[in-house]
Design a protein around this motif. Structure first.
Motif: not given
Ligand SMILES: Cc1cc2nc3c(=O)[nH]c(=O)nc-3n(C[C@H](O)[C@H](O)[C@H](O)COP(=O)(O)OP(=O)(O)OC[C@H]3O[C@@H](n4cnc5c(N)ncnc54)[C@H](O)[C@@H]3O)c2cc1C
Length: 441
Positions: A150-154, A172-180, A343-348, A353-358
């Motif tokens: 999901v971090d690699n979808v445009l 574009e409609h980022p709230e829908l993108f991040s919810a879906v 790798r957790n880049a914490a993208r919306p 994911l747990p709150e750590e980078e790995q």
């Protein structure tokens, strides 16, 4: 119950065999009988169907390959949309591609790899649909450096619960993108994804590194993660012939002309006698897991899967405790234990994911006998208890599995993100018809 969806008679299926097939999934534990199955011939069929379902307050769920294990893609007395008919794959241009959501990752790779491209992250088993894994998260061997799929979808094209076709992305409609993305089908049906692609070399050097000792296994897992030189990395735990557990690292490097094993494996603690290496073409490598699983068969067995994301800093102790309590027999004839560093880049997105980078996905995937009445209740209890232990130290659930959650658990699961998702649900699926099987709202 008879469903009437005006204008969709040609693609609505109600025969017993089709309904029964959609009333089960890979878990063979939950069975909910739909009233009809839609095989859309085009995106507009999904639009029309969702419009009608919204108007009639008729529950509806998209089904990719039905490989979730606890009824996530099922719907009692409602409509299942079989997405496998929407599997067009567009041209590959400028390091990106458009693909309809019903295509499998195997279909995607068969188009991209011969041209020297790959999605940055592909699931270990590639017979899963693009829409299905993007609705869950999508973890693979490359997740240790590139995060979940999901971090690699445009961009996505989504049909909302009200039957509106929308394009969404981070701008574009980022709230829908991040919810879906990772949203377990709650806010709309993904009909198309625009995926980022990355160049991939034609050959794969695939190493299997064996360990009797958990300390050495985890040390090498950390070394390879931090060194960030290989292209794919995950771990497996297996019952040992001597009792207890042994460990395996799966490591891959893609290459064009030469690959240096000594540089790749330098400083690792695995014993040289416990290492094997295979040289494959990249497409053949990508379906190694598929072939193993399909050769194993046993798809009729019930399966209870426990899948949790753990903070990377807590993984050794958690896994040691879990394995101390797990009997090898609990895995059954088709079970396995896997660890995927991520790798957790914490993208919306809705994937929590747990709150750590790995972080690490830890899966204990059990299988049982259909004749054993204790298998399912016992393993569901174990799944719940492992989830609670993970949650207590900052872990989260990967909702592909069988762990039963209440709506209150889901609220806790989403934490500070819950309100935004609740708002997205009210906005995009006001009749609350979408994907009731996950029991989130
Ligand atoms: C053998 C096996 C191997 C696996 N390997 C991996 C792995 O390596 N990595 C990993 O991350 N996971 C893995 N999984 C888990 C898998 O990612 C999830 O079960 C995923 O949901 C399966 O995809 P699917 O196409 O079968 O989805 P389904 O099970 O059909 O659907 C899953 C959920 O998504 C919803 N959904 C499906 N399509 C859409 C859509 N187009 N739009 C909106 N919602 C939709 C459904 O309603 C349902 O709630 C594996 C599962 C199995 C059985």
């Amino acid at each position: 119950m008879t469903i009437s969806l005006p204008g969709l008679d040609a693609v609505l299926v109600t025969d017993e065999a089709t309904l029964t097939a959609c009333a089960r999934d890979y878990g063979r534990v939950v069975h909910r009988m739909p009233s009809a199955v839609l095989r859309p011939a085009a995106v507009r069929d999904v639009v029309e169907a969702l419009r009608s379902c919204g108007d009639q307050a008729l529950p509806v769920a998209a089904r990719g390959q039905g490989h979730s294990t606890a009824g996530q893609a099922q719907v009692e007395s409602g409509l299942v949309i079989d997405m496998s008919t929407l599997d067009d794959i567009g041209p590959i241009q400028d390091g990106r591609m458009r693909v309809q959501a019903g295509a499998t990752w195997r279909q995607v790779l068969s188009r991209t790899v011969p041209l020297g491209w790959s999605p940055p992250v592909v699931t270990g088993y590639t017979g899963l649909s693009v829409g299905g894994t993007l609705s869950m998260g999508g973890i693979g061997a490359a997740s240790f450096r590139r995060g979940p799929q999901v971090d690699n979808v445009l961009a996505l094209q989504v049909v909302t619960g009200e039957g509106q076709l929308m394009t969404c992305s981070s701008s574009e409609h980022p709230e829908l993108f991040s919810a879906v993305l990772g949203g377990v089908g709650q806010y709309g049906v993904i009909v198309e994804a625009t995926l980022a692609l990355t160049p991939v070399a034609p050959r794969a050097r695939y190493h299997l590194l064996g360990y009797d000792d958990a300390d050495a296994f985890f040390a090498d897992l950390r070394t390879l993660t931090t060194r960030d030189r290989v292209d794919g990395l995950y771990g497996q735990v297996l019952p040992s012939a001597q009792g207890g557990w042994s460990y395996l690292l799966h490591v891959v490097e893609f290459y064009s002309s030469t690959s240096s094993d000594s540089a790749l494996l330098a400083g690792l603690r695995s014993a040289p006698g416990a290492r094997t290496v295979m040289d494959l073409d990249t497409l053949a490598f990508s379906t190694v897991v598929d072939e193993q699983l399909e050769a194993l068969g046993l798809t009729h067995l019930p399966r209870v899967w426990r899948d949790v994301f753990l903070p990377g800093s807590r993984i050794e102790a958690f896994v040691a405790d879990a394995l101390a309590e797990l009997a090898a027999e609990e895995l059954g004839p088709a079970g396995f234990v896997l660890l995927f560093p991520i790798r957790n880049a914490a993208r919306p997105c809705a994937l929590r994911l747990p709150e750590e980078e790995q972080v690490v996905l830890f899966d204990i995937c059990t299988s049982g006998s259909p004749e054993d009445p204790d298998y399912v209740p016992t393993q569901l209890h174990e799944a719940r208890s492992m989830y609670e232990r993970a949650r207590a130290l900052g872990g989260t659930l990967y909702p592909i599995g069988s762990t039963p959650l209440t709506t209150e658990d889901w609220r806790t699961h989403y934490g500070s993100g819950y309100q935004a998702l609740r708002t997205a649900k009210e906005h995009y699926d006001p009749a609350i018809v979408l994907t009731p099987g996950a029991e989130i709202f």
